[in-house]
Each structure stands twice: as structure tokens, then as C-alpha cells.
Design an enzyme around this catalytic site. Sequence first.
Site, PDB file in Angstrom:
ATOM      1  CG  ASP A  18      -1.513  -1.486   1.328  1.00  0.00           C
ATOM      2  OD1 ASP A  18      -2.438  -1.771   0.405  1.00  0.00           O
ATOM      3  OD2 ASP A  18      -1.710  -1.890   2.431  1.00  0.00           O
TER       4      ASP A  18
ATOM      5  CG  HIS B  11      -3.579  -5.136   3.501  1.00  0.00           C
ATOM      6  ND1 HIS B  11      -2.903  -4.292   2.176  1.00  0.00           N
ATOM      7  CD2 HIS B  11      -3.816  -6.514   2.676  1.00  0.00           C
ATOM      8  CE1 HIS B  11      -2.988  -4.985   1.267  1.00  0.00           C
ATOM      9  NE2 HIS B  11      -3.702  -6.151   1.611  1.00  0.00           N
TER      10      HIS B  11
HETATM   11  P1  NAX Z   1      -2.544 -18.191  -3.510  1.00  0.00           P
HETATM   12  O1  NAX Z   1      -3.769 -18.533  -3.151  1.00  0.00           O
HETATM   13  O2  NAX Z   1      -2.107 -17.940  -4.902  1.00  0.00           O
HETATM   14  O3  NAX Z   1      -1.554 -18.930  -2.689  1.00  0.00           O
HETATM   15  C1  NAX Z   1      -1.626 -19.204  -1.303  1.00  0.00           C
HETATM   16  C2  NAX Z   1      -1.098 -20.384  -0.836  1.00  0.00           C
HETATM   17  O4  NAX Z   1      -1.029 -20.594   0.586  1.00  0.00           O
HETATM   18  C3  NAX Z   1      -1.591 -21.521  -1.504  1.00  0.00           C
HETATM   19  O5  NAX Z   1      -0.620 -22.603  -2.342  1.00  0.00           O
HETATM   20  C4  NAX Z   1      -2.290 -22.460  -0.421  1.00  0.00           C
HETATM   21  O6  NAX Z   1      -2.288 -23.726  -0.600  1.00  0.00           O
HETATM   22  C5  NAX Z   1      -1.247 -22.145   0.399  1.00  0.00           C
HETATM   23  N1  NAX Z   1      -1.691 -22.379   2.205  1.00  0.00           N
HETATM   24  C6  NAX Z   1      -2.882 -22.332   2.439  1.00  0.00           C
HETATM   25  N2  NAX Z   1      -3.086 -22.591   3.807  1.00  0.00           N
HETATM   26  C7  NAX Z   1      -2.066 -22.880   4.020  1.00  0.00           C
HETATM   27  C8  NAX Z   1      -1.296 -23.233   5.347  1.00  0.00           C
HETATM   28  N3  NAX Z   1      -2.086 -23.571   6.596  1.00  0.00           N
HETATM   29  N4  NAX Z   1       0.157 -23.361   5.615  1.00  0.00           N
HETATM   30  C9  NAX Z   1       0.794 -23.246   4.326  1.00  0.00           C
HETATM   31  N5  NAX Z   1       0.255 -23.009   3.006  1.00  0.00           N
HETATM   32  C10 NAX Z   1      -1.108 -22.530   3.156  1.00  0.00           C
HETATM   33  O7  NAX Z   1      -2.459 -16.554  -2.748  1.00  0.00           O
HETATM   34  P2  NAX Z   1      -1.384 -15.524  -3.244  1.00  0.00           P
HETATM   35  O8  NAX Z   1      -1.918 -14.610  -4.264  1.00  0.00           O
HETATM   36  O9  NAX Z   1      -0.161 -16.118  -3.365  1.00  0.00           O
HETATM   37  O10 NAX Z   1      -1.654 -14.735  -1.712  1.00  0.00           O
HETATM   38  C11 NAX Z   1      -1.289 -14.987  -0.536  1.00  0.00           C
HETATM   39  C12 NAX Z   1      -1.954 -14.062   0.544  1.00  0.00           C
HETATM   40  O11 NAX Z   1      -1.484 -12.754   0.331  1.00  0.00           O
HETATM   41  C13 NAX Z   1      -3.472 -13.898   0.413  1.00  0.00           C
HETATM   42  O12 NAX Z   1      -4.136 -14.171   1.598  1.00  0.00           O
HETATM   43  C14 NAX Z   1      -3.766 -12.867  -0.395  1.00  0.00           C
HETATM   44  O13 NAX Z   1      -4.863 -12.240   0.027  1.00  0.00           O
HETATM   45  C15 NAX Z   1      -2.495 -11.993   0.453  1.00  0.00           C
HETATM   46  N6  NAX Z   1      -2.221 -10.752  -0.076  1.00  0.00           N
HETATM   47  C16 NAX Z   1      -1.843  -9.686   0.831  1.00  0.00           C
HETATM   48  C17 NAX Z   1      -1.170  -8.400   0.475  1.00  0.00           C
HETATM   49  C18 NAX Z   1      -0.780  -7.459   1.417  1.00  0.00           C
HETATM   50  O14 NAX Z   1      -0.317  -6.368   1.179  1.00  0.00           O
HETATM   51  N7  NAX Z   1      -0.914  -7.764   2.640  1.00  0.00           N
HETATM   52  C19 NAX Z   1      -1.152  -8.098  -0.964  1.00  0.00           C
HETATM   53  C20 NAX Z   1      -1.118  -9.142  -1.764  1.00  0.00           C
HETATM   54  C21 NAX Z   1      -2.177 -10.323  -1.310  1.00  0.00           C
HETATM   55  O15 NAX Z   1      -3.751  -9.956  -1.845  1.00  0.00           O
END
Ligand code: NAX
Length: 325
Positions: free
Chosen positions: A159, A187
Site C-alpha cells: 500500500d 490492509h
Molecule cells: P495463492 O492462493 O496463490 O497462494 C496461497 C498459498 O497458500 C496456496 O498455495 C495454499 O495452498 C497455501 N496455504 C493455504 N493454507 C496454508 C497453510 N495453512 N500453510 C501453508 N500454506 C497454506 O495466494 P497469493 O496470491 O500467493 O496470496 C497469498 C496471500 O497474500 C493471500 O491471503 C492474499 O490475500 C494476500 N495478499 C496480501 C497483500 C498485502 O499487502 N498484505 C497483498 C497481496 C495479497 O493479496
Amino acid sequence: MKTPIHIAVTGAAGQISYSLLFRLAAGLLLGPDQPIVLHLLEIAPAMPILKGVVMELQDCASPLLHRIVVTDDPLVAFKNVDYAFLVGARPRGPGMLRKDLLEVNAEIFAVQGRALDAVASRGVKVLVTGNPANTNALIAIKNAPGLKPENFSCMSRLDHNRAISHLAEKCGVLATDIKNMTVWGNHSCTQYPDLHHAKVKGQDALSLVPKKWFIEDFIPTVQQRGTEVLTARGQSSAASAANAAIDQMRTWIFGTDTSDWVSMGILSDGSYGIEAGLVFSYPVTVLNGEVSIVKGLDINEFSLQRLRVSEAELKEERDAVRYLF
Ligand code: NAX
């Protein structure tokens, strides 16, 4: 040769990690002469995909990447790690309410908080990116009583970077010409990107852009940028999120420039009237790995109202998962 440093990344088979891991292997976090060991945590169903990612990491023949640990057990993933990027989280599924999403992720971060508490290095720096990032960070803190709250932060750097970039474009300057940018709060779309203290080549940002642009363009554009990227790409921000995660961790390790600050989600100490004990994005400086909230900024009524809205949302999130701590 230096001793390798251990770095954990959760959600290692996901989109963000697909950018993050290769940056880490290239030395973008700790520099070109610091070997690393990557600890990759995933859930069992994602292991086949993670296998492919590991093959690609190996195929980089990185001189810095000494070893890769692959696991679905947080106690293995966090063993003796110095840095942990908590990226993995459950996305919102069809028919899932916001409350359900909060609860399912809260469980994940409670488990991971306990595992960090049990096995991570005592000086570990844990950066929570998985959403809802602020409340997930709070849950991890509460479940890791053997670590300090200072061991944790949540990511507001994306952000912050978006705010810098949008202002730089408006003013026709480089991102490096912008200083003292602040993004307050959660966020989420209640975050408050604030130009009252920002400087453009040393001049007050608000003396250079119309107030109307600040209120009607800058604030909503930064707040909604994630949605805009999602609409355009069909997938949420990934490379920019990985970039921001490295930026935030680097600042946390190496410090802020003396003339600048950054935004970081940390446990509130009550500064600026925000309830103590919420994880809130503040303007901070960092020296020798220690994060300090920038104190004494003038907050006018306009800003105060926006801080309150984001605080109220964070209180609601905290209350929904309070049973976990
Ligand atoms: P993806 O859905 O591509 O990848 C997430 C991965 O986490 C998947 O491979 C899933 O199998 C794994 N996972 C789920 N539960 C788990 C657990 N208990 N232990 C280990 N791995 C686990 O999401 P992605 O685009 O990589 O985003 C990841 C996270 O970042 C999401 O929650 C998203 O909303 C968040 N974001 C946060 C941002 C921020 O600025 N704070 C910005 C970007 C993003 O939106």
C-alpha cells in the site's frame, strides 16, 4: 564463506511465492554474498505444485541457495529460522462469508504462531502477508508468548509503495523523490493513505496537488488498487506483493534512511489514540532492527476520522477471533 541464514516461506506454491522465492534465491533480501536455506511450508494438497516450484528453484543453480526444506509441518518449517514470510492463507471460497474467512485464517495463524514460538530463532522477524494480514499477525503474536510482539509485523508496504508511485506520477517525479509517505490502519479498503506529512523533493505534497485530487483520486485509488489489478489481470497482485515483502523485510533488517520513514503494521501501543493491542499500520523508523512509531505528527479532524474508521474495522476483526487468545 558466511553461514547460511534460514528463511521460511509459507504458501510456497502460491502466486506471491512464485515471485518471492526467486528473488530470495537471487540475494535480493540479504545481498549477493549471504547464503540461505529456504524452508517451504505448504498444505499437503499443494505439494505436487510445490515440487515443480522446487525444480525451478534448483534449475536457477543459485550460488546462494544452499538447501531447500519442503514440508507441510510448521514445526519443521520454522525450525531455527531467522526470517519468516507468512504468505499462505485460505482464499475466500464460493459462498464464504467474511467472518468464515476470518475464522479459517485465524486458525492457520494460531497454529503457525505456536510453531514459531516453539522452534524459531528468538530474534526471528515474522512478516505476515496472508489476509486479513493485520488480524492474522495479531493472532500469531497472541499464540507466541515466548516471542515478543516486536518479532512480528504485517505487510503494509505494498500500500505504501502504491501511494508513493501514484503521487510520483501525479507530480512528474521519481519514486525516490517522495519521502515521509504514510499509510495508516488496516490492509483493506479502510486503509488511509495520508499526504499531510509527505514531501515531494522536500516540498509539502499537499502544496503541490489539489486537495480535491487528494480526497477524490489519491485516497480511493490507493485503497482500491488491489481490486483494480485483480480486475485487469484476473488474479490478485503477486509480483508487486513479493517486491513489497522484500522491501519491508529489508527495511526491518537494514533500517530506514535518516530523512525518511515507511509504513508498517505493528502492535499498537496506543499512539495516535488507536486502541493498544491492535495491529495497525503506522509511520515508523527502523534502527538496528528496532521499529519505532514516528511520534508527534499533527493529525487533523479529516485524518482522525479516517484513522477511526480503520480502527473500528480492526476491532471488529479482533472481536470475531478473540476466542483464539
Ligand atoms: P495463492 O492462493 O496463490 O497462494 C496461497 C498459498 O497458500 C496456496 O498455495 C495454499 O495452498 C497455501 N496455504 C493455504 N493454507 C496454508 C497453510 N495453512 N500453510 C501453508 N500454506 C497454506 O495466494 P497469493 O496470491 O500467493 O496470496 C497469498 C496471500 O497474500 C493471500 O491471503 C492474499 O490475500 C494476500 N495478499 C496480501 C497483500 C498485502 O499487502 N498484505 C497483498 C497481496 C495479497 O493479496
